[in-house]
Design a protein around this motif. Sequence first.
Motif, PDB file in Angstrom:
ATOM      1  N   LEU A 154     -12.465 -12.685  29.897  1.00 41.87           N
ATOM      2  CA  LEU A 154     -11.492 -13.198  28.942  1.00 41.87           C
ATOM      3  C   LEU A 154     -10.253 -12.338  29.130  1.00 41.87           C
ATOM      4  O   LEU A 154     -10.310 -11.118  28.966  1.00 41.87           O
ATOM      5  CB  LEU A 154     -12.033 -13.098  27.516  1.00 41.87           C
ATOM      6  CG  LEU A 154     -11.228 -13.774  26.413  1.00 41.87           C
ATOM      7  CD1 LEU A 154     -11.127 -15.279  26.649  1.00 41.87           C
ATOM      8  CD2 LEU A 154     -11.852 -13.503  25.052  1.00 41.87           C
ATOM      9  N   VAL A 155      -9.169 -12.960  29.529  1.00 44.15           N
ATOM     10  CA  VAL A 155      -7.938 -12.232  29.832  1.00 44.15           C
ATOM     11  C   VAL A 155      -6.861 -12.582  28.815  1.00 44.15           C
ATOM     12  O   VAL A 155      -6.995 -13.551  28.058  1.00 44.15           O
ATOM     13  CB  VAL A 155      -7.449 -12.538  31.264  1.00 44.15           C
ATOM     14  CG1 VAL A 155      -8.492 -12.106  32.285  1.00 44.15           C
ATOM     15  CG2 VAL A 155      -7.111 -14.006  31.434  1.00 44.15           C
ATOM     16  N   TYR A 205      -9.348 -15.137  20.349  1.00 40.09           N
ATOM     17  CA  TYR A 205      -8.151 -15.224  21.181  1.00 40.09           C
ATOM     18  C   TYR A 205      -7.794 -13.834  21.680  1.00 40.09           C
ATOM     19  O   TYR A 205      -7.578 -12.917  20.875  1.00 40.09           O
ATOM     20  CB  TYR A 205      -6.984 -15.802  20.374  1.00 40.09           C
ATOM     21  CG  TYR A 205      -5.659 -15.754  21.101  1.00 40.09           C
ATOM     22  CD1 TYR A 205      -5.424 -16.558  22.208  1.00 40.09           C
ATOM     23  CD2 TYR A 205      -4.642 -14.894  20.687  1.00 40.09           C
ATOM     24  CE1 TYR A 205      -4.214 -16.507  22.885  1.00 40.09           C
ATOM     25  CE2 TYR A 205      -3.433 -14.839  21.351  1.00 40.09           C
ATOM     26  CZ  TYR A 205      -3.221 -15.645  22.452  1.00 40.09           C
ATOM     27  OH  TYR A 205      -2.032 -15.590  23.121  1.00 40.09           O
ATOM     28  N   CYS A 206      -7.742 -13.654  22.987  1.00 40.58           N
ATOM     29  CA  CYS A 206      -7.346 -12.386  23.598  1.00 40.58           C
ATOM     30  C   CYS A 206      -5.826 -12.397  23.747  1.00 40.58           C
ATOM     31  O   CYS A 206      -5.280 -13.171  24.532  1.00 40.58           O
ATOM     32  CB  CYS A 206      -8.031 -12.218  24.949  1.00 40.58           C
ATOM     33  SG  CYS A 206      -7.645 -10.664  25.779  1.00 40.58           S
ATOM     34  N   ARG A 230     -21.204 -10.551  22.925  1.00 42.57           N
ATOM     35  CA  ARG A 230     -20.929  -9.129  23.117  1.00 42.57           C
ATOM     36  C   ARG A 230     -19.628  -9.039  23.899  1.00 42.57           C
ATOM     37  O   ARG A 230     -19.373  -9.849  24.783  1.00 42.57           O
ATOM     38  CB  ARG A 230     -22.076  -8.525  23.922  1.00 42.57           C
ATOM     39  CG  ARG A 230     -22.011  -7.046  24.176  1.00 42.57           C
ATOM     40  CD  ARG A 230     -23.300  -6.637  24.940  1.00 42.57           C
ATOM     41  NE  ARG A 230     -23.603  -5.244  24.777  1.00 42.57           N
ATOM     42  CZ  ARG A 230     -23.199  -4.292  25.600  1.00 42.57           C
ATOM     43  NH1 ARG A 230     -22.483  -4.608  26.685  1.00 42.57           N
ATOM     44  NH2 ARG A 230     -23.517  -3.041  25.381  1.00 42.57           N
ATOM     45  N   ILE A 231     -18.801  -8.017  23.601  1.00 44.33           N
ATOM     46  CA  ILE A 231     -17.520  -7.847  24.279  1.00 44.33           C
ATOM     47  C   ILE A 231     -17.445  -6.420  24.809  1.00 44.33           C
ATOM     48  O   ILE A 231     -17.686  -5.473  24.060  1.00 44.33           O
ATOM     49  CB  ILE A 231     -16.331  -8.114  23.328  1.00 44.33           C
ATOM     50  CG1 ILE A 231     -16.480  -9.463  22.630  1.00 44.33           C
ATOM     51  CG2 ILE A 231     -15.009  -8.030  24.084  1.00 44.33           C
ATOM     52  CD1 ILE A 231     -15.540  -9.646  21.464  1.00 44.33           C
ATOM     53  N   VAL A 232     -17.094  -6.272  26.084  1.00 44.51           N
ATOM     54  CA  VAL A 232     -16.980  -4.963  26.718  1.00 44.51           C
ATOM     55  C   VAL A 232     -15.597  -4.848  27.364  1.00 44.51           C
ATOM     56  O   VAL A 232     -15.216  -5.703  28.168  1.00 44.51           O
ATOM     57  CB  VAL A 232     -18.060  -4.775  27.813  1.00 44.51           C
ATOM     58  CG1 VAL A 232     -17.898  -3.415  28.491  1.00 44.51           C
ATOM     59  CG2 VAL A 232     -19.457  -4.949  27.249  1.00 44.51           C
ATOM     60  N   ASP A 270      -8.101  -7.458  29.293  1.00 48.88           N
ATOM     61  CA  ASP A 270      -9.027  -8.121  30.200  1.00 48.88           C
ATOM     62  C   ASP A 270     -10.399  -7.549  29.876  1.00 48.88           C
ATOM     63  O   ASP A 270     -10.620  -6.342  30.023  1.00 48.88           O
ATOM     64  CB  ASP A 270      -8.614  -7.790  31.640  1.00 48.88           C
ATOM     65  CG  ASP A 270      -9.510  -8.393  32.698  1.00 48.88           C
ATOM     66  OD1 ASP A 270     -10.587  -8.924  32.374  1.00 48.88           O
ATOM     67  OD2 ASP A 270      -9.133  -8.311  33.882  1.00 48.88           O
ATOM     68  N   VAL A 271     -11.310  -8.381  29.371  1.00 45.78           N
ATOM     69  CA  VAL A 271     -12.625  -7.903  28.943  1.00 45.78           C
ATOM     70  C   VAL A 271     -13.734  -8.779  29.521  1.00 45.78           C
ATOM     71  O   VAL A 271     -13.488  -9.896  29.974  1.00 45.78           O
ATOM     72  CB  VAL A 271     -12.758  -7.867  27.403  1.00 45.78           C
ATOM     73  CG1 VAL A 271     -11.757  -6.910  26.789  1.00 45.78           C
ATOM     74  CG2 VAL A 271     -12.621  -9.261  26.806  1.00 45.78           C
ATOM     75  N   LEU A 272     -14.939  -8.242  29.457  1.00 48.59           N
ATOM     76  CA  LEU A 272     -16.130  -8.989  29.829  1.00 48.59           C
ATOM     77  C   LEU A 272     -16.797  -9.455  28.543  1.00 48.59           C
ATOM     78  O   LEU A 272     -17.145  -8.635  27.686  1.00 48.59           O
ATOM     79  CB  LEU A 272     -17.085  -8.100  30.635  1.00 48.59           C
ATOM     80  CG  LEU A 272     -18.372  -8.755  31.107  1.00 48.59           C
ATOM     81  CD1 LEU A 272     -18.072  -9.857  32.124  1.00 48.59           C
ATOM     82  CD2 LEU A 272     -19.285  -7.699  31.717  1.00 48.59           C
TER      83      LEU A 272
END
Length: 141
Positions: free
Chosen positions: A90-91, A73-74, A105-107, A78-80
């Motif tokens: 994912l915002v 849960y974000c 993977r999360i950036v 704001d990520v890729l």
Amino acid sequence: MTTIQHAPATPTRCGPTVHRADTAPNRRRGGDIRVLLSPASVGSTAGFMGTLTLEPGEVVTEHWHPYSEEFLYCQEGDVLVTLDGEERRLVGESAVHIPIGVRHRIVNDTGTTATFVFLCGPLAPRPELGHVDTELPPGVR
């Protein structure tokens, strides 16, 4: 038909309250990962839960879970997120379900901090079997 489970004769003890500030960060895969509720901290038996903070430019390296699904849960930011090669945004105030075996993977490719809550379960048979890394940790070549 409904089955009713009655409370056990001996009450189950609830674990302690755990505060994020009292939990050491794990930065091995990148970002600031803090496992708050786990078998070690509260005696959980079904999974573990924690927080992730990603500063601008930080990455959580690709890995997958052979025994656990993950709910991510974000809270804000704001990520890729890359899921088995599929990129998606994912915002803040959105969530994604990551099934068992899905590489992820999360950036944080933005200029603002991103914060998350995650839950993984069920538990792996042993903690060292819980994650399979598919890329080197940040700063390692």
